[in-house]
Design a protein around this motif. Structure first.
Motif, PDB file in Angstrom:
ATOM      1  N   PHE A  66       0.813  -1.224   0.000  1.00 52.40           N
ATOM      2  CA  PHE A  66       0.000   0.000   0.000  1.00 52.40           C
ATOM      3  C   PHE A  66       0.844   1.270   0.000  1.00 52.40           C
ATOM      4  N   ASP A  67       2.118   1.150   0.360  1.00 51.88           N
ATOM      5  CA  ASP A  67       3.019   2.303   0.444  1.00 51.88           C
ATOM      6  C   ASP A  67       2.418   3.384   1.337  1.00 51.88           C
ATOM      7  N   ALA A  68       1.883   2.954   2.479  1.00 54.22           N
ATOM      8  CA  ALA A  68       1.186   3.872   3.382  1.00 54.22           C
ATOM      9  C   ALA A  68       1.242   3.320   4.799  1.00 54.22           C
ATOM     10  N   PRO A  69       0.995   4.170   5.805  1.00 57.16           N
ATOM     11  CA  PRO A  69       0.899   3.657   7.180  1.00 57.16           C
ATOM     12  C   PRO A  69      -0.240   2.649   7.293  1.00 57.16           C
ATOM     13  N   ILE A  70       0.005   1.557   8.009  1.00 56.23           N
ATOM     14  CA  ILE A  70      -0.994   0.512   8.210  1.00 56.23           C
ATOM     15  C   ILE A  70      -1.356   0.465   9.693  1.00 56.23           C
ATOM     16  N   LEU A  71      -2.646   0.582  10.002  1.00 56.05           N
ATOM     17  CA  LEU A  71      -3.121   0.537  11.375  1.00 56.05           C
ATOM     18  C   LEU A  71      -3.964  -0.714  11.564  1.00 56.05           C
ATOM     19  N   PHE A  72      -3.627  -1.507  12.584  1.00 58.08           N
ATOM     20  CA  PHE A  72      -4.348  -2.746  12.861  1.00 58.08           C
ATOM     21  C   PHE A  72      -5.230  -2.565  14.100  1.00 58.08           C
TER      22      PHE A  72
END
Length: 349
Positions: free
Chosen positions: A195-201
């Motif tokens: 995604f080339d983006a911050p990932i929040l779980f």
């Protein structure tokens, strides 16, 4: 330009879609093989007829669809199976739903039209485009009461949405952030790379945050208002205007919710469905299922769900409606021919 879209009038007598259109599993058998899995075995465990996948407008059970993705991840040893499957899933592969986006006038409208058409493509699902100021939030969440494990489906669907945007803005476009309901997996860095983006779980809902400035006014290269109208009508006819959830799945959801208070009785679950006990038994027999077998199936599915999340074994018995841990352990050994502790220690757990 011919897109080989069936005329909507030819679909008047098509069966209602009670799950998800099989276009959502386009190329799945091949992809399972590429990841080192055995597609025939995966389909067998998940209860999916491979012949259905040859007809993109036929319907699969949503619970079986989510299960086949989870089983493919487990059997192939590819924990990020859904992420990778979604990465290569281009809009056209989604059939009618994909063309709803591709034929729209602008990218903003494509996302709106995609969200509006999605309930006909897949039931028991929340999907929406929410204005949150500088960004749109593209939300997705399976709300089927019998589906517990849905990580692979969530990552696949976020990948599909990403590819719809990148179809217009190019392969280097990135969302502001990506949100997932499930916990952080070991291979989370691959998510960041995709995604080339911050990932929040561990978020309330799966979502893409899409800057408005990126999509407002951006024309779709294959926009076609006439074809869009035909495709929207076709997918609505396939999906049906009304949907009643499978009674067995409704019963599973009620049993699952009741188990922490003890094993629910037949009359209790039947009342929740507006049936008599005899009526529920009759409906279950039509599906070659007894009430005790239904309880057993739900407990088995929940046991695996909780163990995969590493809940302490001593906490599982009451969650599954057992009064003692020993009763749960005996049931687990009957299901899997091993103890819960041995199952956790196995390499594939």
């Amino acid at each position: 330009m011919s897109l080989n879209i069936p005329h909507p009038l030819a679909m008047t007598d098509a069966p209602s879609n009670l799950g998800v259109l099989s276009a959502a599993a386009s190329g799945l058998d091949r992809f399972i093989g590429l990841q080192g899995g055995d597609a025939e075995r995966v389909f067998g465990v998940a209860g999916i007829d491979p012949d259905l996948l040859l007809h993109p407008t036929l319907s699969l059970s949503l619970s079986n669809y989510c299960k086949v993705l989870e089983e493919a991840a487990s059997q192939s040893g590819c924990d990020n199976f859904g992420l990778r499957y979604g990465q290569q899933f281009q809009p056209r592969a989604l059939g009618l739903l994909g063309y709803v986006g591709l034929c729209s006038d602008t990218l903003e409208q494509a996302l709106r039209n995609f969200a509006l058409a999605f309930p006909y493509h897949q039931h028991d699902t929340l999907i929406r485009l929410v204005d949150i100021g500088e960004c749109y939030r593209f939300d997705y969440q399976v709300r089927h009461p019998a589906i517990l494990d849905k990580r692979q489906d969530a990552e696949l669907t976020m990948g599909m949405a990403l590819n719809l945007v990148r179809h217009v803005l190019g392969p280097t476009w990135a969302p502001r952030a990506v949100l997932f309901e499930h916990g952080k997996p070991e291979g989370w860095r691959e998510h960041q790379a995709v995604f080339d983006a911050p990932i929040l779980f561990d978020q309330p809902c799966n979502a893409l945050l899409i800057p408005k400035r990126d999509i407002v006014g951006r024309l779709m290269p294959e926009r076609d208002p006439v074809l869009l109208m035909l495709v929207q009508d076709a997918i609505a006819r396939l999906g049906g205007q009304q949907h009643q959830q499978c009674l067995v799945d409704q019963a599973r959801g009620l049993v699952r919710d009741a188990l922490p208070l003890g094993e629910p009785g037949l009359e209790q679950i039947a009342a929740g469905l507006g049936l008599s006990g005899a009526g529920l038994q009759r409906r279950l027999r039509e599906q070659n299922l007894s009430y005790s077998a239904l309880i057993d199936q739900v407990r088995r599915e929940l046991a695996l769900h909780y163990l995969r999340r590493r809940l302490p074994i001593t906490e599982l018995a009451p969650l599954l409606g057992y009064s003692e841990t020993s009763a749960f352990s005996r049931a687990f050994r009957r299901w899997f021919d091993t103890s819960p502790r041995q199952w956790l220690q196995a390499p594939t757990a």
